[in-house]
Design a protein around this motif. Structure first.
Motif, short mmCIF file in Angstrom:
data_model
loop_
_atom_site.label_atom_id
_atom_site.label_comp_id
_atom_site.label_asym_id
_atom_site.label_seq_id
_atom_site.Cartn_x
_atom_site.Cartn_y
_atom_site.Cartn_z
N GLN A 261 0.77 -1.47 -0.22
CA GLN A 261 -0.28 -0.10 0.15
C GLN A 261 0.91 0.92 0.26
O GLN A 261 1.08 2.21 -0.39
N VAL A 262 2.31 1.36 0.49
CA VAL A 262 3.26 2.55 0.44
C VAL A 262 2.85 3.50 -0.95
O VAL A 262 3.55 4.24 -0.67
N ALA A 265 0.64 5.91 -0.69
CA ALA A 265 0.88 6.52 -0.03
C ALA A 265 0.96 8.54 -0.98
O ALA A 265 1.49 8.55 -1.86
N THR A 266 -0.15 9.31 0.31
CA THR A 266 0.47 10.35 -0.26
C THR A 266 1.59 11.07 0.28
O THR A 266 2.55 12.28 -0.73
N VAL A 268 5.13 10.57 3.37
CA VAL A 268 5.38 9.65 4.92
C VAL A 268 6.03 10.82 5.63
O VAL A 268 7.54 11.53 5.44
N ALA A 278 3.26 6.30 7.11
CA ALA A 278 2.98 6.65 5.09
C ALA A 278 1.29 7.17 5.20
O ALA A 278 0.70 6.00 6.04
N LEU A 279 0.98 8.59 4.87
CA LEU A 279 -0.36 8.65 5.32
C LEU A 279 -1.01 8.96 3.25
O LEU A 279 -0.04 9.26 2.29
N ARG A 280 -1.89 8.47 3.01
CA ARG A 280 -2.58 8.44 2.19
C ARG A 280 -4.03 9.81 2.19
O ARG A 280 -4.91 9.78 2.38
N VAL A 292 -1.66 4.34 5.11
CA VAL A 292 -1.57 3.14 5.29
C VAL A 292 -0.28 2.05 5.89
O VAL A 292 -0.67 0.90 5.07
N ALA A 307 8.62 4.82 -0.68
CA ALA A 307 8.52 6.00 -0.78
C ALA A 307 9.25 6.80 -2.31
O ALA A 307 8.96 7.38 -3.17
#
Length: 363
Positions: A261-262, A265-266, A268, A278-280, A292, A307
């Motif tokens: 899922q990384v 992500a939007t 890190v 890691a965020l989405r 995520v 990332a």
């Protein structure tokens, strides 16, 4: 074949499973003295409440038979059958209450100790039950000697009670032999009730002691060794080594899914080498930013590596990375406390995207 563990090694209390398995197999504490006490009580009740009247009537009937024997017609088999039918009916009035009381009290004594349940294992033929060594051990073992001691005590007590009662009633019993038959039965019932009352008291004491002893020996026989405790835990909970291996495999699978899922992500947020989250966040998807993936040490470095390979911005903010790692689980929205800090980072990303139209981080 491995030998059964000796009693000295059985130091642990039996588990609930061991007790439940023993009960299911019919191995329950059962005192043989309780049914004997119940039978004695039933006989005493019969002697006091039923025997005097029934015996008096039966004696009266026998008296008529013997005194008027010349009037009896026994010319054929039918006359004999009629005579014996009358005698059998009269005797049944005496015996049936006794049978009913003995049966009822005997069943109650067994049911009150343990509820009956069918156990097929107890009736299956086994060679060990006909073993000479096993039989010798049962007879001359601790249980056999204890049963012998109980029987010997009972014989001595009953003999002593009968001797004491008959010593005081000796002459009265002799005089009753020459009395009217209607008087003999009540007198004999009175004498029997006197004997049975004392026997019942002794049997009650013996039954209480036997119940305590039986339950103690039953509980002692069910004690377990430490190895048996460990084996039972393995059987019920599974092998610890196998369960640890299964947990490790489950963690590996979860880690692989998380790493997959990384790339979506939007951004890190990282503590340079120890933490990574890691965020989405995509406005069109709605809701707050979602975690995520997250990890520490090697996993954190792997998240950063993925990332960077996917051109996902990595922001180094140690306090924010540590707090978010501790408070937010994977696949969860971030709490409101992190909105402002994350919003600033997202704003920076969109600002950079507006300056670089060809860059795209919204996956």
């Amino acid at each position: 074949m491995s030998e059964a563990p000796d009693k000295e090694s059985k130091t642990e209390e039996p588990t609930e499973k061991k007790i439940r398995d023993a009960v299911d197999k019919g191995n329950v504490p059962f005192s043989r003295e309780v049914p004997i006490f119940a039978s004695t009580l039933a006989i005493l009740i019969y002697v006091i409440f039923f025997l005097p009247g029934a015996a008096g009537g039966f004696a009266e009937q026998l008296k008529d038979v013997f005194e008027k024997s010349d009037d009896l017609r026994l010319t054929n088999g039918g006359d004999a059958v009629a005579l014996f039918s009358n005698l059998f009916g009269a005797s049944s009035q005496i015996l049936l209450p006794a049978f009913a009381l003995l049966m009822g009290f005997g069943i109650a004594a067994s049911v009150l100790q343990n509820m009956p349940s069918p156990v097929l294992d107890r009736i299956q033929p086994k060679l060990e039950r006909v073993s000479l060594f096993g039989g010798f051990k049962r007879i001359y073992g601790p249980k056999g000697l204890f049963e012998f001691g109980k029987s010997l005590v009972k014989i001595l007590v009953v003999s002593a009670v009968i001797a004491m009662v008959m010593r005081g009633e000796y002459f009265a019993a002799l005089s009753d032999m020459f009395s009217d038959p209607r008087i003999i039965a009540p007198e004999m019932a009175r004498l029997a009730a006197k004997v049975l009352s004392v026997v019942l008291a002794a049997t009650a004491i013996l039954a209480v002691l036997d119940v305590l002893w039986t339950r103690y020996t039953w509980h002692t026989d069910l004690k377990m060794t430490r190895q048996e405790i460990k084996d039972e835990m393995k059987q019920s909970d599974g092998d610890p080594i196998l369960k640890a291996r299964q947990r490790s495999l489950a963690r590996d699978r979860a880690r692989k899914r998380m790493m997959a899922q990384v790339p979506r992500a939007t951004l890190v947020i990282a503590n340079p080498t120890h933490y990574a989250v890691a965020l989405r966040y995509v406005p069109g998807e709605g809701g707050a930013p979602v975690v995520v993936a997250k990890g520490v040490d090697l996993i954190a470095l792997k998240i950063r590596e993925i990332a960077e390979d996917n051109d996902i911005p990595v922001f180094e903010d140690p306090p924010l990375a540590r707090s978010m790692f501790a408070q937010v689980s994977v696949d969860s929205f971030i709490p409101a406390a992190f909105y402002k800090a994350v919003a600033e980072l997202v704003h920076r990303i969109y600002s950079q995207n507006s300056k670089s139209p060809n860059a795209s981080h919204n996956r």
